[in-house]
Design a protein around this motif. Structure first.
Motif, PDB file in Angstrom:
ATOM      1  N   ARG A 126     -20.689-145.032  44.052  1.00 10.36           N
ATOM      2  CA  ARG A 126     -19.962-145.110  42.797  1.00 10.36           C
ATOM      3  C   ARG A 126     -20.756-144.335  41.752  1.00 10.36           C
ATOM      4  NH1 ARG A 126     -18.580-150.712  40.043  1.00 10.36           N
ATOM      5  NH2 ARG A 126     -19.141-151.227  42.156  1.00 10.36           N
ATOM      6  N   PRO A 127     -20.133-143.355  41.106  1.00 12.31           N
ATOM      7  CA  PRO A 127     -20.865-142.586  40.091  1.00 12.31           C
ATOM      8  C   PRO A 127     -21.254-143.446  38.897  1.00 12.31           C
ATOM      9  CG  PRO A 127     -18.597-141.773  40.344  1.00 12.31           C
ATOM     10  CD  PRO A 127     -18.760-142.923  41.271  1.00 12.31           C
ATOM     11  N   GLY A 128     -22.384-143.094  38.307  1.00 13.97           N
ATOM     12  CA  GLY A 128     -22.806-143.723  37.061  1.00 13.97           C
ATOM     13  C   GLY A 128     -22.496-142.788  35.907  1.00 13.97           C
ATOM     14  N   PHE A 129     -22.217-143.347  34.763  1.00 11.93           N
ATOM     15  CA  PHE A 129     -21.820-142.534  33.614  1.00 11.93           C
ATOM     16  C   PHE A 129     -22.729-142.738  32.404  1.00 11.93           C
ATOM     17  CE2 PHE A 129     -18.004-143.148  36.192  1.00 11.93           C
ATOM     18  CZ  PHE A 129     -17.695-141.823  36.452  1.00 11.93           C
ATOM     19  N   SER A 130     -23.974-143.137  32.635  1.00 17.41           N
ATOM     20  CA  SER A 130     -24.882-143.412  31.529  1.00 17.41           C
ATOM     21  C   SER A 130     -25.261-142.157  30.748  1.00 17.41           C
ATOM     22  CB  SER A 130     -26.143-144.122  32.035  1.00 17.41           C
ATOM     23  OG  SER A 130     -26.843-143.305  32.947  1.00 17.41           O
ATOM     24  N   GLU A 131     -25.088-140.983  31.323  1.00 17.15           N
ATOM     25  CA  GLU A 131     -25.403-139.737  30.609  1.00 17.15           C
ATOM     26  C   GLU A 131     -24.271-139.293  29.680  1.00 17.15           C
ATOM     27  OE1 GLU A 131     -28.399-138.122  30.447  1.00 17.15           O
ATOM     28  OE2 GLU A 131     -28.999-139.949  31.505  1.00 17.15           O
ATOM     29  N   ALA A 132     -23.090-139.832  29.867  1.00 18.45           N
ATOM     30  CA  ALA A 132     -21.955-139.492  28.997  1.00 18.45           C
ATOM     31  C   ALA A 132     -22.154-140.133  27.623  1.00 18.45           C
ATOM     32  CB  ALA A 132     -20.649-139.971  29.607  1.00 18.45           C
ATOM     33  N   ALA A 133     -21.741-139.424  26.594  1.00 22.60           N
ATOM     34  CA  ALA A 133     -21.829-139.961  25.228  1.00 22.60           C
ATOM     35  C   ALA A 133     -20.936-141.186  25.093  1.00 22.60           C
ATOM     36  CB  ALA A 133     -21.415-138.894  24.220  1.00 22.60           C
ATOM     37  N   ARG A 134     -21.343-142.113  24.236  1.00 20.16           N
ATOM     38  CA  ARG A 134     -20.509-143.276  23.916  1.00 20.16           C
ATOM     39  C   ARG A 134     -19.217-142.778  23.270  1.00 20.16           C
ATOM     40  NH1 ARG A 134     -21.119-146.921  26.753  1.00 20.16           N
ATOM     41  NH2 ARG A 134     -19.913-148.179  25.322  1.00 20.16           N
ATOM     42  N   PRO A 135     -18.123-143.494  23.443  1.00 17.82           N
ATOM     43  CA  PRO A 135     -16.826-143.021  22.943  1.00 17.82           C
ATOM     44  C   PRO A 135     -16.808-142.641  21.459  1.00 17.82           C
ATOM     45  CG  PRO A 135     -16.499-144.884  24.398  1.00 17.82           C
ATOM     46  CD  PRO A 135     -17.989-144.746  24.210  1.00 17.82           C
ATOM     47  N   GLU A 136     -17.477-143.422  20.606  1.00 13.06           N
ATOM     48  CA  GLU A 136     -17.460-143.127  19.161  1.00 13.06           C
ATOM     49  C   GLU A 136     -18.066-141.751  18.881  1.00 13.06           C
ATOM     50  OE1 GLU A 136     -20.051-145.832  20.233  1.00 13.06           O
ATOM     51  OE2 GLU A 136     -18.122-146.556  20.923  1.00 13.06           O
ATOM     52  N   GLN A 137     -19.228-141.494  19.485  1.00 14.31           N
ATOM     53  CA  GLN A 137     -19.910-140.208  19.297  1.00 14.31           C
ATOM     54  C   GLN A 137     -19.119-139.082  19.952  1.00 14.31           C
ATOM     55  OE1 GLN A 137     -23.514-139.709  21.540  1.00 14.31           O
ATOM     56  NE2 GLN A 137     -24.130-137.896  20.399  1.00 14.31           N
ATOM     57  N   ALA A 138     -18.648-139.319  21.170  1.00 12.52           N
ATOM     58  CA  ALA A 138     -17.934-138.281  21.913  1.00 12.52           C
ATOM     59  C   ALA A 138     -16.654-137.866  21.193  1.00 12.52           C
ATOM     60  CB  ALA A 138     -17.618-138.768  23.325  1.00 12.52           C
ATOM     61  N   ARG A 139     -15.902-138.834  20.679  1.00 16.21           N
ATOM     62  CA  ARG A 139     -14.651-138.513  19.975  1.00 16.21           C
ATOM     63  C   ARG A 139     -14.921-137.607  18.774  1.00 16.21           C
ATOM     64  NH1 ARG A 139      -9.638-141.159  19.465  1.00 16.21           N
ATOM     65  NH2 ARG A 139     -10.493-142.991  20.499  1.00 16.21           N
ATOM     66  N   GLN A 140     -15.928-137.967  17.991  1.00 18.31           N
ATOM     67  CA  GLN A 140     -16.249-137.184  16.802  1.00 18.31           C
ATOM     68  C   GLN A 140     -16.647-135.753  17.176  1.00 18.31           C
ATOM     69  OE1 GLN A 140     -19.514-138.806  14.542  1.00 18.31           O
ATOM     70  NE2 GLN A 140     -19.055-137.547  12.765  1.00 18.31           N
ATOM     71  N   LEU A 141     -17.497-135.591  18.179  1.00 20.73           N
ATOM     72  CA  LEU A 141     -17.933-134.254  18.591  1.00 20.73           C
ATOM     73  C   LEU A 141     -16.800-133.470  19.253  1.00 20.73           C
ATOM     74  CD1 LEU A 141     -21.519-135.023  19.884  1.00 20.73           C
ATOM     75  CD2 LEU A 141     -20.898-133.751  17.809  1.00 20.73           C
ATOM     76  N   TYR A 142     -15.980-134.151  20.046  1.00 14.71           N
ATOM     77  CA  TYR A 142     -14.833-133.495  20.690  1.00 14.71           C
ATOM     78  C   TYR A 142     -13.859-132.961  19.630  1.00 14.71           C
ATOM     79  CZ  TYR A 142     -10.382-133.149  23.205  1.00 14.71           C
ATOM     80  OH  TYR A 142      -9.178-132.725  23.707  1.00 14.71           O
TER      81      TYR A 142
END
Length: 147
Positions: free
Chosen positions: A90-106
């Motif tokens: 099962r892949p881990g996703f700890s390297e992905a940005a948290r949704p709040e940060q990711a949404r703003q940067l996206y």
């Protein structure tokens, strides 16, 4: 920041049976963000995407950018680009940005592309999306801000 570019003849994204974004000729961008990404990473990648020469000129050589070719962009957020598959099944996703940060940067990334003169369509951040595309070439390129 990691972006998968797929040169596309036609593409769309559907959420809940409704088309939320569609383009003809251009790029489908799968956009992944990690927790250490900054506005500087976003600007770097947006500029790289806009100016990479992935379209053919009259001689059939990849000498034209999406700006030169008059293409559009379908931008799709995709946290799974930072999946860690090193251990287990099962892949881990700890390297992905948290949704709040990711949404703003996206959203900032898409705005940077628009400032560069590109028409940008999107999916819906955080939603389960169906992406449909015709990959021309096929041409698929990965752009990363940390390399």
């Amino acid at each position: 920041m990691r972006v998968i570019i797929q040169r596309s003849g036609k593409a769309s994204v559907t959420v809940g049976g409704k088309v939320t974004g569609a383009i003809d000729s251009g790029y489908v961008l799968l956009v992944g963000l990690t927790h250490s990404d900054t506005v500087g990473d976003v600007r770097y990648v947006a500029n790289k995407v806009a100016n990479l020469r992935l379209f053919e000129d009259a001689d059939g050589k990849m000498n034209l950018s999406i700006l030169d070719a008059g293409g559009a962009i379908l931008s799709v957020s995709q946290f799974t680009l930072y999946a860690d598959t090193a251990r287990g099944r099962r892949p881990g996703f700890s390297e992905a940005a948290r949704p709040e940060q990711a949404r703003q940067l996206y959203e900032h990334f898409n705005e940077e592309l628009r400032k560069l003169g590109l028409h940008v369509e999107t999916g819906i951040f955080g939603a389960m999306m169906d992406v449909s595309l015709t990959n021309e070439g096929p041409v698929t390129v990965i752009v990363e801000s940390k390399k």
